[in-house]
Design a protein around this motif. Structure first.
Motif, PDB file in Angstrom:
ATOM      1  N   LYS A  95       0.829  -1.209   0.000  1.00 42.63           N
ATOM      2  CA  LYS A  95       0.000   0.000   0.000  1.00 42.63           C
ATOM      3  C   LYS A  95       0.865   1.262   0.000  1.00 42.63           C
ATOM      4  N   ILE A  96       1.982   1.216   0.732  1.00 42.48           N
ATOM      5  CA  ILE A  96       2.874   2.381   0.754  1.00 42.48           C
ATOM      6  C   ILE A  96       3.417   2.663  -0.638  1.00 42.48           C
ATOM      7  N   GLN A  97       3.665   1.605  -1.420  1.00 44.33           N
ATOM      8  CA  GLN A  97       4.203   1.775  -2.772  1.00 44.33           C
ATOM      9  C   GLN A  97       3.100   1.821  -3.824  1.00 44.33           C
ATOM     10  N   GLU A 128       5.680   9.100 -14.991  1.00 47.70           N
ATOM     11  CA  GLU A 128       7.140   8.950 -15.065  1.00 47.70           C
ATOM     12  C   GLU A 128       7.779   9.243 -13.705  1.00 47.70           C
ATOM     13  N   ALA A 129       7.315  10.307 -13.061  1.00 44.68           N
ATOM     14  CA  ALA A 129       7.864  10.638 -11.753  1.00 44.68           C
ATOM     15  C   ALA A 129       7.558   9.537 -10.739  1.00 44.68           C
ATOM     16  N   ARG A 130       6.354   8.930 -10.829  1.00 43.31           N
ATOM     17  CA  ARG A 130       6.019   7.860  -9.899  1.00 43.31           C
ATOM     18  C   ARG A 130       6.927   6.650 -10.087  1.00 43.31           C
ATOM     19  N   LEU A 133      10.231   7.460  -8.600  1.00 40.32           N
ATOM     20  CA  LEU A 133      10.111   7.488  -7.143  1.00 40.32           C
ATOM     21  C   LEU A 133      10.075   6.078  -6.569  1.00 40.32           C
ATOM     22  N   LYS A 134       9.400   5.169  -7.255  1.00 38.88           N
ATOM     23  CA  LYS A 134       9.311   3.797  -6.750  1.00 38.88           C
ATOM     24  C   LYS A 134      10.679   3.142  -6.675  1.00 38.88           C
ATOM     25  N   LYS A 135      11.570   3.522  -7.603  1.00 40.13           N
ATOM     26  CA  LYS A 135      12.940   2.992  -7.568  1.00 40.13           C
ATOM     27  C   LYS A 135      13.808   3.727  -6.558  1.00 40.13           C
ATOM     28  N   ALA A 136      13.390   4.935  -6.176  1.00 44.94           N
ATOM     29  CA  ALA A 136      14.205   5.759  -5.285  1.00 44.94           C
ATOM     30  C   ALA A 136      13.855   5.562  -3.816  1.00 44.94           C
ATOM     31  N   ARG A 143      13.259  -5.410  12.558  1.00 43.36           N
ATOM     32  CA  ARG A 143      13.082  -6.805  12.958  1.00 43.36           C
ATOM     33  C   ARG A 143      12.254  -6.938  14.248  1.00 43.36           C
ATOM     34  N   ASN A 144      11.341  -7.923  14.184  1.00 40.85           N
ATOM     35  CA  ASN A 144      10.515  -8.329  15.326  1.00 40.85           C
ATOM     36  C   ASN A 144       9.626  -7.206  15.868  1.00 40.85           C
ATOM     37  N   THR A 145       9.294  -6.224  15.026  1.00 42.41           N
ATOM     38  CA  THR A 145       8.421  -5.121  15.444  1.00 42.41           C
ATOM     39  C   THR A 145       7.445  -4.799  14.317  1.00 42.41           C
ATOM     40  N   SER A 146       6.507  -3.903  14.600  1.00 42.12           N
ATOM     41  CA  SER A 146       5.601  -3.404  13.567  1.00 42.12           C
ATOM     42  C   SER A 146       6.049  -2.024  13.079  1.00 42.12           C
ATOM     43  N   ILE A 147       7.332  -1.721  13.262  1.00 38.49           N
ATOM     44  CA  ILE A 147       7.905  -0.444  12.806  1.00 38.49           C
ATOM     45  C   ILE A 147       8.470  -0.631  11.405  1.00 38.49           C
ATOM     46  N   ILE A 148       8.163   0.313  10.538  1.00 38.87           N
ATOM     47  CA  ILE A 148       8.609   0.265   9.145  1.00 38.87           C
ATOM     48  C   ILE A 148       9.555   1.432   8.899  1.00 38.87           C
ATOM     49  N   GLU A 149      10.677   1.114   8.248  1.00 39.91           N
ATOM     50  CA  GLU A 149      11.651   2.129   7.862  1.00 39.91           C
ATOM     51  C   GLU A 149      11.387   2.542   6.417  1.00 39.91           C
ATOM     52  N   LEU A 150      11.247   3.826   6.205  1.00 43.20           N
ATOM     53  CA  LEU A 150      11.024   4.382   4.869  1.00 43.20           C
ATOM     54  C   LEU A 150      12.298   5.113   4.447  1.00 43.20           C
ATOM     55  N   ARG A 151      13.000   4.554   3.466  1.00 46.76           N
ATOM     56  CA  ARG A 151      14.261   5.139   3.011  1.00 46.76           C
ATOM     57  C   ARG A 151      14.060   5.768   1.642  1.00 46.76           C
ATOM     58  N   ALA A 152      14.588   6.976   1.493  1.00 49.01           N
ATOM     59  CA  ALA A 152      14.486   7.700   0.229  1.00 49.01           C
ATOM     60  C   ALA A 152      15.886   8.092  -0.230  1.00 49.01           C
TER      61      ALA A 152
END
Length: 464
Positions: A95-97, A128-130, A133-136, A143-152
Protein backbone atom coordinates in the motif's frame (compact mmCIF):
# COMPACT_ATOMS: atom_id res chain seq x y z
CA UNK A 1 63.72 -49.56 -24.18
CA UNK A 2 61.43 -47.17 -22.33
CA UNK A 3 62.39 -46.07 -18.92
CA UNK A 4 59.84 -46.34 -16.16
CA UNK A 5 59.19 -43.09 -14.30
CA UNK A 6 61.16 -42.69 -11.16
CA UNK A 7 59.34 -43.37 -7.95
CA UNK A 8 61.89 -41.51 -5.87
CA UNK A 9 60.04 -39.10 -3.53
CA UNK A 10 62.97 -36.68 -3.56
CA UNK A 11 62.58 -36.21 -7.32
CA UNK A 12 58.82 -35.58 -6.92
CA UNK A 13 59.63 -32.96 -4.34
CA UNK A 14 62.10 -31.33 -6.68
CA UNK A 15 59.48 -31.20 -9.38
CA UNK A 16 57.08 -29.47 -6.95
CA UNK A 17 59.76 -26.95 -6.06
CA UNK A 18 60.41 -26.51 -9.72
CA UNK A 19 56.77 -25.65 -10.38
CA UNK A 20 56.67 -23.17 -7.53
CA UNK A 21 59.81 -21.53 -8.89
CA UNK A 22 58.20 -21.42 -12.30
CA UNK A 23 55.23 -19.52 -10.86
CA UNK A 24 57.52 -17.08 -9.18
CA UNK A 25 59.55 -16.72 -12.40
CA UNK A 26 56.38 -15.95 -14.35
CA UNK A 27 55.34 -13.28 -11.83
CA UNK A 28 58.87 -11.83 -11.86
CA UNK A 29 59.12 -11.83 -15.63
CA UNK A 30 55.60 -10.45 -16.14
CA UNK A 31 55.76 -8.03 -13.24
CA UNK A 32 55.48 -5.00 -15.48
CA UNK A 33 52.34 -6.39 -17.10
CA UNK A 34 50.81 -7.22 -13.72
CA UNK A 35 51.70 -3.76 -12.40
CA UNK A 36 50.26 -2.00 -15.44
CA UNK A 37 46.96 -3.94 -15.27
CA UNK A 38 46.78 -3.42 -11.50
CA UNK A 39 47.44 0.30 -11.75
CA UNK A 40 45.11 0.71 -14.69
CA UNK A 41 42.26 -1.06 -12.88
CA UNK A 42 42.84 0.65 -9.56
CA UNK A 43 43.21 4.10 -11.06
CA UNK A 44 40.21 3.63 -13.33
CA UNK A 45 38.07 2.45 -10.41
CA UNK A 46 39.21 5.36 -8.25
CA UNK A 47 38.61 7.94 -10.99
CA UNK A 48 35.22 6.52 -11.92
CA UNK A 49 34.22 6.36 -8.24
CA UNK A 50 35.26 9.94 -7.62
CA UNK A 51 33.36 11.16 -10.66
CA UNK A 52 30.18 9.19 -9.97
CA UNK A 53 27.26 11.42 -8.80
CA UNK A 54 26.73 11.24 -5.06
CA UNK A 55 23.50 9.76 -3.74
CA UNK A 56 22.13 10.64 -0.31
CA UNK A 57 19.74 8.60 1.85
CA UNK A 58 17.23 9.89 4.41
CA UNK A 59 15.18 7.63 6.67
CA UNK A 60 11.90 8.02 8.54
CA UNK A 61 10.17 5.46 10.74
CA UNK A 62 6.51 4.75 11.27
CA UNK A 63 4.65 2.38 13.59
CA UNK A 64 1.56 0.82 12.03
CA UNK A 65 -1.40 -0.93 13.63
CA UNK A 66 -4.77 -2.10 12.41
CA UNK A 67 -7.54 0.49 12.24
CA UNK A 68 -8.66 1.27 15.80
CA UNK A 69 -9.57 4.39 17.77
CA UNK A 70 -7.21 5.85 20.36
CA UNK A 71 -10.02 5.66 22.95
CA UNK A 72 -13.00 3.32 23.26
CA UNK A 73 -15.97 4.39 21.12
CA UNK A 74 -19.58 4.91 22.26
CA UNK A 75 -20.60 2.43 25.00
CA UNK A 76 -17.25 0.68 24.59
CA UNK A 77 -18.47 -1.43 21.69
CA UNK A 78 -15.09 -1.54 19.98
CA UNK A 79 -14.03 -5.07 19.30
CA UNK A 80 -11.16 -6.57 21.25
CA UNK A 81 -7.69 -7.41 19.92
CA UNK A 82 -7.83 -9.22 16.60
CA UNK A 83 -5.92 -12.33 15.73
CA UNK A 84 -2.38 -12.01 14.43
CA UNK A 85 -2.29 -11.45 10.68
CA UNK A 86 1.03 -12.59 9.17
CA UNK A 87 0.28 -10.74 5.93
CA UNK A 88 -0.64 -7.39 7.47
CA UNK A 89 2.85 -5.82 7.34
CA UNK A 90 3.53 -7.09 3.82
CA UNK A 91 0.16 -5.78 2.67
CA UNK A 92 0.97 -2.35 4.09
CA UNK A 93 4.34 -2.45 2.26
CA UNK A 94 2.46 -2.72 -1.01
CA UNK A 95 0.00 0.00 0.00
CA UNK A 96 2.87 2.38 0.75
CA UNK A 97 4.20 1.78 -2.77
CA UNK A 98 0.74 1.99 -4.33
CA UNK A 99 -0.22 4.46 -7.02
CA UNK A 100 -2.46 6.54 -4.74
CA UNK A 101 0.25 7.08 -2.14
CA UNK A 102 3.16 7.68 -4.53
CA UNK A 103 1.17 10.10 -6.69
CA UNK A 104 0.45 12.21 -3.59
CA UNK A 105 4.16 12.15 -2.69
CA UNK A 106 5.02 13.26 -6.24
CA UNK A 107 2.60 16.17 -5.95
CA UNK A 108 3.65 17.08 -2.40
CA UNK A 109 7.37 17.15 -3.24
CA UNK A 110 6.87 18.63 -6.73
CA UNK A 111 9.00 15.85 -8.22
CA UNK A 112 7.74 16.41 -11.76
CA UNK A 113 9.57 19.76 -11.67
CA UNK A 114 12.55 18.86 -9.48
CA UNK A 115 13.46 15.73 -11.45
CA UNK A 116 13.56 17.43 -14.85
CA UNK A 117 17.30 16.78 -14.80
CA UNK A 118 16.56 13.08 -15.14
CA UNK A 119 14.55 13.71 -18.31
CA UNK A 120 16.92 15.97 -20.18
CA UNK A 121 15.47 19.13 -18.66
CA UNK A 122 11.92 18.30 -19.76
CA UNK A 123 9.02 18.30 -17.33
CA UNK A 124 8.12 14.80 -16.13
CA UNK A 125 4.63 13.40 -16.18
CA UNK A 126 3.10 12.07 -12.96
CA UNK A 127 3.45 8.49 -14.18
CA UNK A 128 7.14 8.95 -15.07
CA UNK A 129 7.86 10.64 -11.75
CA UNK A 130 6.02 7.86 -9.90
CA UNK A 131 8.10 5.15 -11.60
CA UNK A 132 11.33 6.96 -10.72
CA UNK A 133 10.11 7.49 -7.14
CA UNK A 134 9.31 3.80 -6.75
CA UNK A 135 12.94 2.99 -7.57
CA UNK A 136 14.21 5.76 -5.28
CA UNK A 137 12.56 4.41 -2.11
CA UNK A 138 13.29 1.36 -0.02
CA UNK A 139 10.83 0.01 2.58
CA UNK A 140 12.00 -2.34 5.31
CA UNK A 141 10.56 -3.78 8.50
CA UNK A 142 12.54 -3.30 11.68
CA UNK A 143 13.08 -6.80 12.96
CA UNK A 144 10.52 -8.33 15.33
CA UNK A 145 8.42 -5.12 15.44
CA UNK A 146 5.60 -3.40 13.57
CA UNK A 147 7.90 -0.44 12.81
CA UNK A 148 8.61 0.27 9.14
CA UNK A 149 11.65 2.13 7.86
CA UNK A 150 11.02 4.38 4.87
CA UNK A 151 14.26 5.14 3.01
CA UNK A 152 14.49 7.70 0.23
CA UNK A 153 17.49 8.22 -2.11
CA UNK A 154 18.32 11.33 -4.09
CA UNK A 155 21.34 13.27 -5.27
CA UNK A 156 20.20 16.30 -3.27
CA UNK A 157 20.22 15.81 0.54
CA UNK A 158 17.28 18.13 1.10
CA UNK A 159 15.18 16.33 -1.49
CA UNK A 160 15.96 12.89 0.05
CA UNK A 161 14.82 14.20 3.43
CA UNK A 162 11.70 15.76 1.90
CA UNK A 163 10.72 12.54 0.11
CA UNK A 164 11.23 10.34 3.21
CA UNK A 165 9.19 12.68 5.41
CA UNK A 166 6.48 13.17 2.79
CA UNK A 167 6.14 9.42 2.27
CA UNK A 168 5.49 8.88 6.00
CA UNK A 169 3.00 11.76 6.24
CA UNK A 170 1.17 10.88 3.03
CA UNK A 171 0.78 7.25 4.09
CA UNK A 172 -0.47 8.35 7.53
CA UNK A 173 -3.07 10.65 5.94
CA UNK A 174 -3.94 7.96 3.39
CA UNK A 175 -4.80 5.49 6.15
CA UNK A 176 -6.90 8.09 7.98
CA UNK A 177 -8.70 9.18 4.82
CA UNK A 178 -9.33 5.59 3.73
CA UNK A 179 -10.83 4.69 7.09
CA UNK A 180 -12.88 7.89 7.18
CA UNK A 181 -14.16 7.24 3.67
CA UNK A 182 -15.16 3.68 4.60
CA UNK A 183 -17.02 4.86 7.70
CA UNK A 184 -18.78 7.65 5.80
CA UNK A 185 -19.87 5.22 3.10
CA UNK A 186 -21.20 2.93 5.82
CA UNK A 187 -23.06 5.82 7.49
CA UNK A 188 -24.49 6.86 4.13
CA UNK A 189 -25.76 3.32 3.52
CA UNK A 190 -27.26 3.19 7.02
CA UNK A 191 -28.97 6.54 6.54
CA UNK A 192 -30.43 5.34 3.25
CA UNK A 193 -31.73 2.24 4.95
CA UNK A 194 -33.16 4.35 7.78
CA UNK A 195 -35.06 6.56 5.32
CA UNK A 196 -36.57 3.49 3.66
CA UNK A 197 -37.52 2.09 7.07
CA UNK A 198 -39.15 5.40 8.08
CA UNK A 199 -41.32 5.27 4.95
CA UNK A 200 -42.30 1.69 5.75
CA UNK A 201 -43.19 2.69 9.30
CA UNK A 202 -45.49 5.48 8.07
CA UNK A 203 -47.35 3.08 5.77
CA UNK A 204 -47.56 0.41 8.50
CA UNK A 205 -48.81 2.91 11.10
CA UNK A 206 -51.57 4.11 8.77
CA UNK A 207 -52.56 0.49 8.12
CA UNK A 208 -52.64 -0.32 11.86
CA UNK A 209 -54.80 2.74 12.63
CA UNK A 210 -57.20 1.84 9.84
CA UNK A 211 -57.53 -1.77 11.02
CA UNK A 212 -58.13 -0.64 14.62
CA UNK A 213 -60.92 1.68 13.47
CA UNK A 214 -62.50 -0.75 11.00
CA UNK A 215 -62.44 -3.70 13.38
CA UNK A 216 -63.47 -1.58 16.39
CA UNK A 217 -60.62 -2.95 18.48
CA UNK A 218 -59.98 -1.49 21.91
CA UNK A 219 -56.20 -1.29 22.32
CA UNK A 220 -55.95 0.43 25.68
CA UNK A 221 -53.04 -1.79 26.77
CA UNK A 222 -50.56 0.35 24.84
CA UNK A 223 -48.20 0.04 21.90
CA UNK A 224 -46.34 -2.96 23.30
CA UNK A 225 -49.50 -5.02 23.81
CA UNK A 226 -50.40 -7.65 21.22
CA UNK A 227 -53.63 -8.96 22.81
CA UNK A 228 -57.24 -7.83 22.91
CA UNK A 229 -58.93 -6.51 26.08
CA UNK A 230 -61.88 -8.95 25.94
CA UNK A 231 -60.11 -11.78 27.81
CA UNK A 232 -59.48 -9.36 30.67
CA UNK A 233 -63.16 -8.43 30.69
CA UNK A 234 -64.11 -12.09 30.81
CA UNK A 235 -61.75 -12.69 33.72
CA UNK A 236 -63.16 -9.68 35.61
CA UNK A 237 -66.75 -10.84 35.07
CA UNK A 238 -65.91 -14.35 36.22
CA UNK A 239 -64.22 -12.96 39.32
CA UNK A 240 -67.29 -10.85 40.12
CA UNK A 241 -69.52 -13.86 39.50
CA UNK A 242 -67.56 -15.93 42.00
CA UNK A 243 -67.82 -13.15 44.61
CA UNK A 244 -71.57 -12.68 44.07
CA UNK A 245 -72.17 -16.42 44.22
CA UNK A 246 -70.37 -16.54 47.54
CA UNK A 247 -72.49 -13.69 48.94
CA UNK A 248 -75.72 -15.29 47.66
CA UNK A 249 -74.84 -18.65 49.16
CA UNK A 250 -73.99 -17.04 52.52
CA UNK A 251 -77.20 -15.02 52.76
CA UNK A 252 -79.39 -17.84 51.46
CA UNK A 253 -77.98 -20.26 54.02
CA UNK A 254 -78.39 -17.69 56.79
CA UNK A 255 -82.02 -16.99 55.83
CA UNK A 256 -82.93 -20.67 55.71
CA UNK A 257 -81.29 -21.27 59.07
CA UNK A 258 -83.11 -18.37 60.75
CA UNK A 259 -86.49 -19.44 59.36
CA UNK A 260 -86.01 -22.91 60.81
CA UNK A 261 -85.70 -21.56 64.42
CA UNK A 262 -88.53 -21.03 66.90
CA UNK A 263 -89.54 -17.55 68.07
CA UNK A 264 -87.54 -17.77 71.28
CA UNK A 265 -84.51 -19.26 69.50
CA UNK A 266 -84.81 -16.63 66.81
CA UNK A 267 -84.79 -13.80 69.43
CA UNK A 268 -81.75 -15.33 71.12
CA UNK A 269 -79.65 -15.91 67.98
CA UNK A 270 -80.70 -13.35 65.38
CA UNK A 271 -78.46 -10.59 66.74
CA UNK A 272 -75.48 -12.91 66.51
CA UNK A 273 -76.34 -14.10 63.00
CA UNK A 274 -77.44 -10.68 61.74
CA UNK A 275 -76.59 -7.74 64.02
CA UNK A 276 -79.21 -4.97 64.02
CA UNK A 277 -78.90 -1.89 66.31
CA UNK A 278 -82.63 -1.16 66.46
CA UNK A 279 -83.51 -4.74 67.41
CA UNK A 280 -80.73 -4.70 69.99
CA UNK A 281 -82.29 -1.59 71.64
CA UNK A 282 -85.78 -3.15 71.68
CA UNK A 283 -84.51 -6.38 73.25
CA UNK A 284 -82.63 -4.42 75.93
CA UNK A 285 -85.74 -2.39 76.72
CA UNK A 286 -87.77 -5.60 76.87
CA UNK A 287 -85.36 -7.15 79.34
CA UNK A 288 -85.44 -3.99 81.44
CA UNK A 289 -89.29 -3.88 81.45
CA UNK A 290 -89.57 -7.57 82.35
CA UNK A 291 -87.13 -7.15 85.22
CA UNK A 292 -89.01 -4.07 86.56
CA UNK A 293 -92.32 -5.91 86.27
CA UNK A 294 -90.95 -8.87 88.21
CA UNK A 295 -89.62 -6.65 90.99
CA UNK A 296 -92.87 -4.69 91.38
CA UNK A 297 -95.06 -7.81 91.26
CA UNK A 298 -93.65 -8.83 94.67
CA UNK A 299 -95.18 -5.83 96.47
CA UNK A 300 -98.10 -4.94 94.18
CA UNK A 301 -101.04 -6.95 92.99
CA UNK A 302 -102.02 -7.85 89.48
CA UNK A 303 -104.70 -5.21 89.43
CA UNK A 304 -102.44 -2.45 90.42
CA UNK A 305 -102.36 0.24 87.73
CA UNK A 306 -98.63 0.33 87.63
CA UNK A 307 -98.42 -3.41 87.06
CA UNK A 308 -100.98 -3.18 84.29
CA UNK A 309 -99.02 -0.38 82.65
CA UNK A 310 -95.77 -2.35 82.73
CA UNK A 311 -97.49 -5.39 81.22
CA UNK A 312 -98.79 -3.26 78.36
CA UNK A 313 -95.27 -1.88 77.77
CA UNK A 314 -93.76 -5.38 77.77
CA UNK A 315 -96.44 -6.60 75.34
CA UNK A 316 -95.78 -3.66 73.06
CA UNK A 317 -92.02 -4.31 73.09
CA UNK A 318 -92.53 -7.99 72.26
CA UNK A 319 -94.75 -7.02 69.36
CA UNK A 320 -92.18 -4.55 68.11
CA UNK A 321 -89.42 -7.15 68.44
CA UNK A 322 -91.42 -9.69 66.48
CA UNK A 323 -92.19 -7.12 63.78
CA UNK A 324 -88.52 -6.16 63.61
CA UNK A 325 -87.46 -9.78 63.31
CA UNK A 326 -89.92 -10.33 60.51
CA UNK A 327 -88.63 -7.20 58.82
CA UNK A 328 -85.07 -8.46 59.07
CA UNK A 329 -86.06 -11.80 57.61
CA UNK A 330 -87.92 -10.06 54.81
CA UNK A 331 -84.88 -7.87 54.11
CA UNK A 332 -82.63 -10.92 54.01
CA UNK A 333 -85.04 -12.53 51.59
CA UNK A 334 -84.91 -9.49 49.33
CA UNK A 335 -81.10 -9.48 49.44
CA UNK A 336 -81.04 -13.18 48.61
CA UNK A 337 -83.30 -12.57 45.63
CA UNK A 338 -81.20 -9.60 44.57
CA UNK A 339 -77.96 -11.56 44.75
CA UNK A 340 -79.59 -14.38 42.80
CA UNK A 341 -80.62 -11.91 40.12
CA UNK A 342 -77.09 -10.50 40.10
CA UNK A 343 -75.66 -14.01 39.71
CA UNK A 344 -77.90 -14.63 36.73
CA UNK A 345 -76.97 -11.31 35.17
CA UNK A 346 -73.26 -11.95 35.62
CA UNK A 347 -73.66 -15.36 34.02
CA UNK A 348 -75.22 -13.71 31.01
CA UNK A 349 -72.46 -11.08 30.95
CA UNK A 350 -69.77 -13.77 31.12
CA UNK A 351 -71.31 -15.68 28.24
CA UNK A 352 -71.64 -12.50 26.18
CA UNK A 353 -68.02 -11.51 26.93
CA UNK A 354 -66.80 -14.94 25.92
CA UNK A 355 -68.67 -14.68 22.65
CA UNK A 356 -67.18 -11.24 22.00
CA UNK A 357 -63.72 -12.58 22.86
CA UNK A 358 -64.09 -15.44 20.40
CA UNK A 359 -65.27 -13.11 17.66
CA UNK A 360 -62.54 -10.56 18.42
CA UNK A 361 -59.81 -13.18 18.28
CA UNK A 362 -60.81 -13.96 14.71
CA UNK A 363 -61.19 -10.37 13.56
CA UNK A 364 -58.26 -8.95 15.61
CA UNK A 365 -55.56 -11.36 14.45
CA UNK A 366 -54.87 -9.34 11.33
CA UNK A 367 -54.64 -6.15 13.37
CA UNK A 368 -52.20 -7.53 15.91
CA UNK A 369 -50.04 -9.12 13.21
CA UNK A 370 -49.80 -5.72 11.54
CA UNK A 371 -49.09 -4.09 14.89
CA UNK A 372 -46.34 -6.63 15.68
CA UNK A 373 -44.73 -6.07 12.28
CA UNK A 374 -44.84 -2.31 12.90
CA UNK A 375 -43.16 -2.77 16.28
CA UNK A 376 -40.41 -4.97 14.82
CA UNK A 377 -39.75 -2.48 12.02
CA UNK A 378 -39.61 0.34 14.56
CA UNK A 379 -37.00 -1.58 16.57
CA UNK A 380 -34.94 -2.10 13.42
CA UNK A 381 -35.14 1.64 12.71
CA UNK A 382 -34.03 2.44 16.27
CA UNK A 383 -31.12 0.00 15.96
CA UNK A 384 -30.01 1.61 12.69
CA UNK A 385 -30.30 5.06 14.25
CA UNK A 386 -28.20 3.98 17.23
CA UNK A 387 -25.57 2.47 14.91
CA UNK A 388 -25.40 5.70 12.89
CA UNK A 389 -24.90 7.67 16.09
CA UNK A 390 -22.20 5.26 17.24
CA UNK A 391 -20.32 5.42 13.92
CA UNK A 392 -20.51 9.22 13.85
CA UNK A 393 -19.04 9.40 17.37
CA UNK A 394 -16.39 6.81 16.49
CA UNK A 395 -15.53 8.78 13.34
CA UNK A 396 -14.83 11.87 15.44
CA UNK A 397 -12.46 9.99 17.78
CA UNK A 398 -8.71 10.41 17.15
CA UNK A 399 -6.89 7.56 15.41
CA UNK A 400 -3.27 8.69 15.64
CA UNK A 401 -2.12 5.27 16.85
CA UNK A 402 -3.10 3.64 13.55
CA UNK A 403 -0.04 5.13 11.84
CA UNK A 404 2.39 6.91 14.14
CA UNK A 405 5.53 8.64 12.85
CA UNK A 406 8.12 7.56 15.39
CA UNK A 407 11.16 9.17 13.70
CA UNK A 408 11.16 12.16 11.38
CA UNK A 409 13.49 12.17 8.42
CA UNK A 410 16.83 13.96 8.98
CA UNK A 411 18.92 15.70 6.33
CA UNK A 412 21.80 13.32 5.42
CA UNK A 413 25.29 14.63 6.11
CA UNK A 414 27.22 12.40 3.74
CA UNK A 415 26.49 10.34 0.67
CA UNK A 416 25.98 6.62 0.91
CA UNK A 417 26.75 6.05 -2.78
CA UNK A 418 29.31 5.66 -4.16
CA UNK A 419 31.18 3.97 -1.31
CA UNK A 420 34.68 5.29 -2.09
CA UNK A 421 36.71 3.05 0.30
CA UNK A 422 34.86 -0.07 -0.77
CA UNK A 423 35.11 0.70 -4.48
CA UNK A 424 38.86 1.47 -4.29
CA UNK A 425 39.49 -1.69 -2.29
CA UNK A 426 37.55 -3.75 -4.80
CA UNK A 427 39.45 -2.03 -7.64
CA UNK A 428 42.79 -2.92 -6.04
CA UNK A 429 41.79 -6.54 -5.48
CA UNK A 430 40.28 -6.96 -8.94
CA UNK A 431 43.26 -5.21 -10.57
CA UNK A 432 45.69 -7.52 -8.80
CA UNK A 433 43.68 -10.61 -9.80
CA UNK A 434 43.38 -9.44 -13.42
CA UNK A 435 47.11 -8.61 -13.60
CA UNK A 436 48.23 -11.99 -12.28
CA UNK A 437 45.67 -13.81 -14.41
CA UNK A 438 46.75 -11.93 -17.54
CA UNK A 439 50.41 -12.71 -16.80
CA UNK A 440 49.75 -16.45 -16.55
CA UNK A 441 47.55 -16.34 -19.64
CA UNK A 442 50.31 -14.68 -21.69
CA UNK A 443 52.81 -17.21 -20.36
CA UNK A 444 50.46 -20.00 -21.39
CA UNK A 445 50.32 -18.67 -24.93
CA UNK A 446 54.14 -18.18 -25.10
CA UNK A 447 55.71 -21.46 -26.57
CA UNK A 448 59.33 -20.27 -26.76
CA UNK A 449 62.14 -22.03 -24.85
CA UNK A 450 63.47 -19.96 -22.07
CA UNK A 451 65.25 -22.27 -19.63
CA UNK A 452 67.28 -25.54 -19.61
CA UNK A 453 64.28 -27.21 -17.97
CA UNK A 454 62.20 -26.32 -21.01
CA UNK A 455 64.84 -27.91 -23.26
CA UNK A 456 64.93 -31.10 -21.19
CA UNK A 457 61.15 -31.32 -21.20
CA UNK A 458 61.06 -30.75 -24.96
CA UNK A 459 63.83 -33.35 -25.77
CA UNK A 460 62.97 -35.81 -23.04
CA UNK A 461 66.66 -36.13 -22.18
CA UNK A 462 69.08 -34.56 -19.83
CA UNK A 463 71.23 -31.71 -21.11
CA UNK A 464 74.92 -31.72 -20.15
Amino acid sequence: MDKTPSKDPSKDQSYDKLHILDYWRIIRVRFVTILLVFLLTAVTTTVVTLFLPKTYMSLSRISIEKDTSDIAPLLGMQSGPTAFDPYFIQTEFEKIQSQKVLDKVVAKCNLTEDWKRLNGGNLLSTIEARKILKKAIDIRQFRNTSIIELRAYDRIPRKAQEIAQALAMVYQNHRKDAQTARVKEGIKALEGRKEETDKQILVMQANVDKLRTDLNISDAAGEDSYSIIEPEIVRRYESELIDVKGIHTTMSTLLDGLKALSAEELRASILTAHPDPQLDVLIRELHTGQQTLANLSIDLGEEHPRIKGLKKVVATLEEQIDNRIQGILAGLGLRVNSSQAQVEQLKRDVNAAKQRESAMRKTGRKYFDAKRELSNTTRIRDTILFRIMQEEVDLALPKESTVEITDDADRPLKAIRPNVPLNITLGVVVGLILGVGLAFFIEYLDTSVKTIDDVERALGAAVL
